[in-house]
Design an enzyme around this catalytic site. Structure first.
Site, PDB file in Angstrom:
ATOM      1  N   GLN A 133       0.854  -1.188   0.000  1.00 31.01           N
ATOM      2  CA  GLN A 133       0.000   0.000   0.000  1.00 31.01           C
ATOM      3  C   GLN A 133       0.897   1.248   0.000  1.00 31.01           C
ATOM      4  OE1 GLN A 133      -3.473  -0.514   2.998  1.00 31.01           O
ATOM      5  NE2 GLN A 133      -1.797  -1.800   3.724  1.00 31.01           N
ATOM      6  N   ASP A 144       6.299   4.630  -1.168  1.00 34.57           N
ATOM      7  CA  ASP A 144       7.623   5.193  -0.857  1.00 34.57           C
ATOM      8  C   ASP A 144       8.783   4.549  -1.613  1.00 34.57           C
ATOM      9  OD1 ASP A 144       7.589   3.497   2.407  1.00 34.57           O
ATOM     10  OD2 ASP A 144       8.125   2.733   0.410  1.00 34.57           O
ATOM     11  N   HIS A 204      -1.293   1.447  -4.388  1.00 31.80           N
ATOM     12  CA  HIS A 204      -1.650   2.862  -4.252  1.00 31.80           C
ATOM     13  C   HIS A 204      -0.693   3.782  -4.999  1.00 31.80           C
ATOM     14  CE1 HIS A 204      -3.849   1.717  -0.248  1.00 31.80           C
ATOM     15  NE2 HIS A 204      -4.518   1.368  -1.315  1.00 31.80           N
ATOM     16  N   CYS A 211      -3.389  15.879 -20.211  1.00 33.04           N
ATOM     17  CA  CYS A 211      -3.044  15.049 -21.388  1.00 33.04           C
ATOM     18  C   CYS A 211      -2.562  13.663 -20.986  1.00 33.04           C
ATOM     19  CB  CYS A 211      -1.959  15.757 -22.217  1.00 33.04           C
ATOM     20  SG  CYS A 211      -0.354  15.779 -21.414  1.00 33.04           S
ATOM     21  N   CYS A 255       1.369  20.389 -22.278  1.00 33.03           N
ATOM     22  CA  CYS A 255       0.124  21.156 -22.516  1.00 33.03           C
ATOM     23  C   CYS A 255      -0.142  22.155 -21.394  1.00 33.03           C
ATOM     24  CB  CYS A 255      -1.060  20.173 -22.608  1.00 33.03           C
ATOM     25  SG  CYS A 255      -1.520  19.471 -21.006  1.00 33.03           S
ATOM     26  N   GLY A 288       2.687  -4.526   9.056  1.00 30.46           N
ATOM     27  CA  GLY A 288       2.760  -3.076   9.268  1.00 30.46           C
ATOM     28  C   GLY A 288       1.631  -2.291   8.654  1.00 30.46           C
ATOM     29  N   THR A 289       0.409  -2.846   8.761  1.00 31.36           N
ATOM     30  CA  THR A 289      -0.731  -2.059   8.287  1.00 31.36           C
ATOM     31  C   THR A 289      -1.861  -2.113   9.315  1.00 31.36           C
ATOM     32  OG1 THR A 289      -2.356  -1.721   6.500  1.00 31.36           O
ATOM     33  CG2 THR A 289      -1.702  -4.005   6.934  1.00 31.36           C
ATOM     34  N   ASN A 336       2.962  -7.017  13.451  1.00 30.45           N
ATOM     35  CA  ASN A 336       2.621  -5.640  13.801  1.00 30.45           C
ATOM     36  C   ASN A 336       3.000  -5.392  15.256  1.00 30.45           C
ATOM     37  OD1 ASN A 336       1.128  -3.112  14.203  1.00 30.45           O
ATOM     38  ND2 ASN A 336       0.070  -3.634  12.301  1.00 30.45           N
ATOM     39  N   ALA A 344       8.637  -5.110  12.366  1.00 28.50           N
ATOM     40  CA  ALA A 344       8.894  -5.846  11.114  1.00 28.50           C
ATOM     41  C   ALA A 344      10.398  -6.070  10.930  1.00 28.50           C
ATOM     42  CB  ALA A 344       8.337  -5.045   9.944  1.00 28.50           C
TER      43      ALA A 344
HETATM   44  C1  BV8 Z   1     -11.804   2.871  -3.415  1.00 25.97           C
HETATM   45  C2  BV8 Z   1      -2.086   6.722  -1.212  1.00 25.97           C
HETATM   46  C3  BV8 Z   1     -13.653   2.563  -4.680  1.00 25.97           C
HETATM   47  C4  BV8 Z   1      -1.863   8.155  -1.142  1.00 25.97           C
HETATM   48  C5  BV8 Z   1      -3.820   5.915   0.278  1.00 25.97           C
HETATM   49  C6  BV8 Z   1     -16.009   2.350   4.322  1.00 25.97           C
HETATM   50  C7  BV8 Z   1     -15.692   0.989   4.356  1.00 25.97           C
HETATM   51  C8  BV8 Z   1     -14.804   0.447   3.445  1.00 25.97           C
HETATM   52  C9  BV8 Z   1     -14.179   1.259   2.499  1.00 25.97           C
HETATM   53  C10 BV8 Z   1     -14.496   2.597   2.499  1.00 25.97           C
HETATM   54  C11 BV8 Z   1     -15.403   3.150   3.380  1.00 25.97           C
HETATM   55  N1  BV8 Z   1     -15.479   4.478   3.124  1.00 25.97           N
HETATM   56  C12 BV8 Z   1     -14.656   4.773   2.091  1.00 25.97           C
HETATM   57  C13 BV8 Z   1     -14.087   3.634   1.708  1.00 25.97           C
HETATM   58  C14 BV8 Z   1     -13.150   3.473   0.649  1.00 25.97           C
HETATM   59  C15 BV8 Z   1     -11.787   3.970   1.063  1.00 25.97           C
HETATM   60  C16 BV8 Z   1     -11.373   3.460   2.436  1.00 25.97           C
HETATM   61  O1  BV8 Z   1     -10.976   2.330   2.584  1.00 25.97           O
HETATM   62  N2  BV8 Z   1     -11.468   4.345   3.433  1.00 25.97           N
HETATM   63  C17 BV8 Z   1     -11.131   3.932   4.784  1.00 25.97           C
HETATM   64  C18 BV8 Z   1     -10.317   5.048   5.459  1.00 25.97           C
HETATM   65  C19 BV8 Z   1     -12.403   3.622   5.534  1.00 25.97           C
HETATM   66  N3  BV8 Z   1     -10.912   3.401   0.081  1.00 25.97           N
HETATM   67  C20 BV8 Z   1     -10.707   4.090  -1.059  1.00 25.97           C
HETATM   68  O2  BV8 Z   1     -11.158   5.192  -1.288  1.00 25.97           O
HETATM   69  C21 BV8 Z   1      -9.888   3.346  -2.110  1.00 25.97           C
HETATM   70  N4  BV8 Z   1     -10.601   3.411  -3.339  1.00 25.97           N
HETATM   71  O3  BV8 Z   1     -12.332   2.260  -2.529  1.00 25.97           O
HETATM   72  O4  BV8 Z   1     -12.365   3.129  -4.585  1.00 25.97           O
HETATM   73  C22 BV8 Z   1     -14.213   2.941  -5.936  1.00 25.97           C
HETATM   74  C23 BV8 Z   1     -15.079   2.020  -6.476  1.00 25.97           C
HETATM   75  C24 BV8 Z   1     -15.627   2.346  -7.641  1.00 25.97           C
HETATM   76  C25 BV8 Z   1     -15.317   3.562  -8.265  1.00 25.97           C
HETATM   77  C26 BV8 Z   1     -14.441   4.455  -7.696  1.00 25.97           C
HETATM   78  C27 BV8 Z   1     -13.884   4.161  -6.517  1.00 25.97           C
HETATM   79  C28 BV8 Z   1      -8.540   4.023  -2.299  1.00 25.97           C
HETATM   80  C29 BV8 Z   1      -7.733   3.907  -1.031  1.00 25.97           C
HETATM   81  C30 BV8 Z   1      -6.318   4.398  -1.279  1.00 25.97           C
HETATM   82  C31 BV8 Z   1      -6.119   5.684  -0.507  1.00 25.97           C
HETATM   83  N5  BV8 Z   1      -4.706   6.068  -0.651  1.00 25.97           N
HETATM   84  N6  BV8 Z   1      -2.556   6.272   0.080  1.00 25.97           N
HETATM   85  C32 BV8 Z   1      -0.795   8.499  -0.145  1.00 25.97           C
HETATM   86  O5  BV8 Z   1      -0.126   7.606   0.422  1.00 25.97           O
HETATM   87  O6  BV8 Z   1      -0.629   9.713   0.037  1.00 25.97           O
HETATM   88  S1  BV8 Z   1      -4.269   5.226   1.747  1.00 25.97           S
HETATM   89  C33 BV8 Z   1      -3.019   5.304   2.900  1.00 25.97           C
HETATM   90  O7  BV8 Z   1      -3.468   4.472   3.980  1.00 25.97           O
HETATM   91  C34 BV8 Z   1      -1.695   4.711   2.475  1.00 25.97           C
HETATM   92  O8  BV8 Z   1      -1.699   4.094   1.233  1.00 25.97           O
HETATM   93  C35 BV8 Z   1      -1.454   3.655   3.525  1.00 25.97           C
HETATM   94  O9  BV8 Z   1      -0.676   2.652   3.064  1.00 25.97           O
HETATM   95  C36 BV8 Z   1      -2.845   3.234   3.768  1.00 25.97           C
HETATM   96  C37 BV8 Z   1      -3.091   2.349   4.923  1.00 25.97           C
HETATM   97  O10 BV8 Z   1      -2.412   2.857   6.028  1.00 25.97           O
HETATM   98  P1  BV8 Z   1      -1.292   1.896   6.655  1.00 25.97           P
HETATM   99  O11 BV8 Z   1      -0.294   1.580   5.591  1.00 25.97           O
HETATM  100  O12 BV8 Z   1      -1.967   0.747   7.316  1.00 25.97           O
HETATM  101  O13 BV8 Z   1      -0.615   2.854   7.685  1.00 25.97           O
HETATM  102  P2  BV8 Z   1      -1.134   3.189   9.159  1.00 25.97           P
HETATM  103  O14 BV8 Z   1      -0.360   4.361   9.666  1.00 25.97           O
HETATM  104  O15 BV8 Z   1      -2.624   3.240   9.144  1.00 25.97           O
HETATM  105  O16 BV8 Z   1      -0.741   1.894  10.016  1.00 25.97           O
HETATM  106  C38 BV8 Z   1       0.615   1.576  10.234  1.00 25.97           C
HETATM  107  C39 BV8 Z   1       0.620   0.253  10.959  1.00 25.97           C
HETATM  108  O17 BV8 Z   1       1.968  -0.150  11.152  1.00 25.97           O
HETATM  109  C40 BV8 Z   1      -0.015   0.323  12.339  1.00 25.97           C
HETATM  110  O18 BV8 Z   1      -0.849  -0.813  12.519  1.00 25.97           O
HETATM  111  C41 BV8 Z   1       1.188   0.238  13.305  1.00 25.97           C
HETATM  112  O19 BV8 Z   1       0.872  -0.451  14.495  1.00 25.97           O
HETATM  113  C42 BV8 Z   1       2.153  -0.582  12.474  1.00 25.97           C
HETATM  114  N7  BV8 Z   1       3.569  -0.373  12.770  1.00 25.97           N
HETATM  115  C43 BV8 Z   1       4.191   0.785  13.111  1.00 25.97           C
HETATM  116  N8  BV8 Z   1       5.522   0.551  13.231  1.00 25.97           N
HETATM  117  C44 BV8 Z   1       5.731  -0.761  12.936  1.00 25.97           C
HETATM  118  C45 BV8 Z   1       4.491  -1.360  12.635  1.00 25.97           C
HETATM  119  N9  BV8 Z   1       4.360  -2.658  12.298  1.00 25.97           N
HETATM  120  C46 BV8 Z   1       5.502  -3.396  12.247  1.00 25.97           C
HETATM  121  N10 BV8 Z   1       6.727  -2.893  12.515  1.00 25.97           N
HETATM  122  C47 BV8 Z   1       6.874  -1.591  12.865  1.00 25.97           C
HETATM  123  N11 BV8 Z   1       8.108  -1.120  13.140  1.00 25.97           N
HETATM  124 ZN    ZN Z   2      -0.325  17.654 -20.275  1.00 28.03          ZN
END
Ligand code: BV8
Ligand code: ZN
Length: 251
Positions: free
Chosen positions: A100, A103, A118, A129, A150, A187-188, A213, A231
């Site tokens: 996901q 980076d 993503h 364009c 463009c 890590g998600t 995690n 991780a």
């Molecule tokens: C879509 C890119 C449909 C940009 C990102 C309700 C229910 C279900 C779904 C939805 C809903 N309402 C809306 C939706 C859809 C929505 C969604 O899921 N929303 C959520 C918030 C409810 N999803 C979308 O919109 C997706 N598209 O559904 O389209 C559609 C269908 C038809 C037509 C049109 C559309 C698109 C989702 C993509 C969004 N883009 N990022 C950017 O990065 O700037 S999301 C963003 O969150 C990142 O990609 C990131 O990867 C992702 C998830 O976060 P995590 O990676 O899990 O990071 P987080 O900080 O949350 O957690 C870190 C974890 O690591 C923690 O658990 C922590 O404990 C752990 N950790 C920390 N340190 C360590 C560790 N683990 C191990 N070792 C360590 N050292």
């Molecule tokens: Zn262009």
């Protein structure tokens, strides 16, 4: 690191592994996670930034945020967790890495094939364009990049909320979840769909699902086994087991 006998024995013979990573695997490299205490989202609200309408409303702010993240990413290196997955790719016959993260650290760690659900922060394209612009960033004067062809708006090649994931990439990710014997989710927080649905798909077909995690997550109650810890500590341990058993088998 304590792992179950089931996982131990699986690692000795597994041929098909799928790994899903999130921001947590890059945390030890120094890249802030999204939802952690110091997480990126704590400074900004996701809908203000990772969203197309937000971009049209305030492209400079969105570009500032991505440039801020690009600078962090440029200054960091892949960590032991990334390196372990690059090694795992060489050891396992049918290995799939689905991320996901945007980076680029899995490629920098040496993984040849990464399914980037993503997108990737190092790529940008023109929304008028469609031309891909290599690695644009905001100009020093803080002006957002314009298309050299463009003069249209250029955006980061990442998937924002409400946007479809790249179809071919997501379909392949589902395919790998459907056929793997072992699914590692690393890590998600497993809150963003459809990515967070992949471990559920894997479990439904009988894959052994393991979460790595530091905290419990939305799918901790679903996976077969949770390895609590970083991780960067746990993944090298799993790869060492894989390596050892493959070395033994070769003798
Ligand atoms: C879509 C890119 C449909 C940009 C990102 C309700 C229910 C279900 C779904 C939805 C809903 N309402 C809306 C939706 C859809 C929505 C969604 O899921 N929303 C959520 C918030 C409810 N999803 C979308 O919109 C997706 N598209 O559904 O389209 C559609 C269908 C038809 C037509 C049109 C559309 C698109 C989702 C993509 C969004 N883009 N990022 C950017 O990065 O700037 S999301 C963003 O969150 C990142 O990609 C990131 O990867 C992702 C998830 O976060 P995590 O990676 O899990 O990071 P987080 O900080 O949350 O957690 C870190 C974890 O690591 C923690 O658990 C922590 O404990 C752990 N950790 C920390 N340190 C360590 C560790 N683990 C191990 N070792 C360590 N050292
Ligand atoms: Zn262009």
């Amino acid at each position: 690191m304590i792992i179950s006998d089931k996982l131990n024995s699986l690692l000795t013979r597994v041929n098909s592994v799928c790994v899903l990573t999130g921001a947590g695997i890059s945390a030890e490299s120094g890249v802030e996670t999204f939802r952690g205490a110091r997480g990126l989202w704590s400074k900004f609200k996701p809908q203000e930034l990772a969203d197309f309408d937000a971009f049209i409303r305030n492209p400079e702010l969105v570009w500032e945020w991505y440039n801020y993240r690009k600078k962090i990413i440029r200054d960091v290196k892949p960590n032991a967790g990334h390196m372990a997955l690059a090694k795992m790719e060489k050891l396992v016959k049918d290995f799939s890495l689905v991320t996901q993260n945007i980076d680029n650290l899995h490629f920098r760690a040496g993984n040849k094939k990464v399914l980037e659900l993503h997108g990737n922060i190092e790529r940008s394209y023109c929304i008028d364009c469609g031309k891909f612009a290599d690695n644009l960033g905001i100009t020093p004067e803080g002006k957002m990049p314009k298309c050299p062809l463009c003069n249209g708006f250029v955006r980061p090649d990442v998937v924002w909320f409400g946007e479809m994931l790249p179809t071919d990439v997501f379909e392949e990710a589902v395919e790998t979840a459907r056929r793997c014997e072992l699914f590692l989710v690393v890590g998600t927080s497993a809150v963003v769909y459809p990515a967070a649905g992949l471990p559920i798909t894997a479990k439904a077909q009988g894959a052994y699902t393991v979460e790595v995690n530091t905290e419990p997550t939305e799918i901790s109650h679903i996976v077969n086994e949770t390895l609590k810890g970083k991780a960067g500590d746990i993944l090298p341990g799993l790869v060492a087991l894989l390596e050892e058993t493959r070395r033994k088998n070769e003798r």
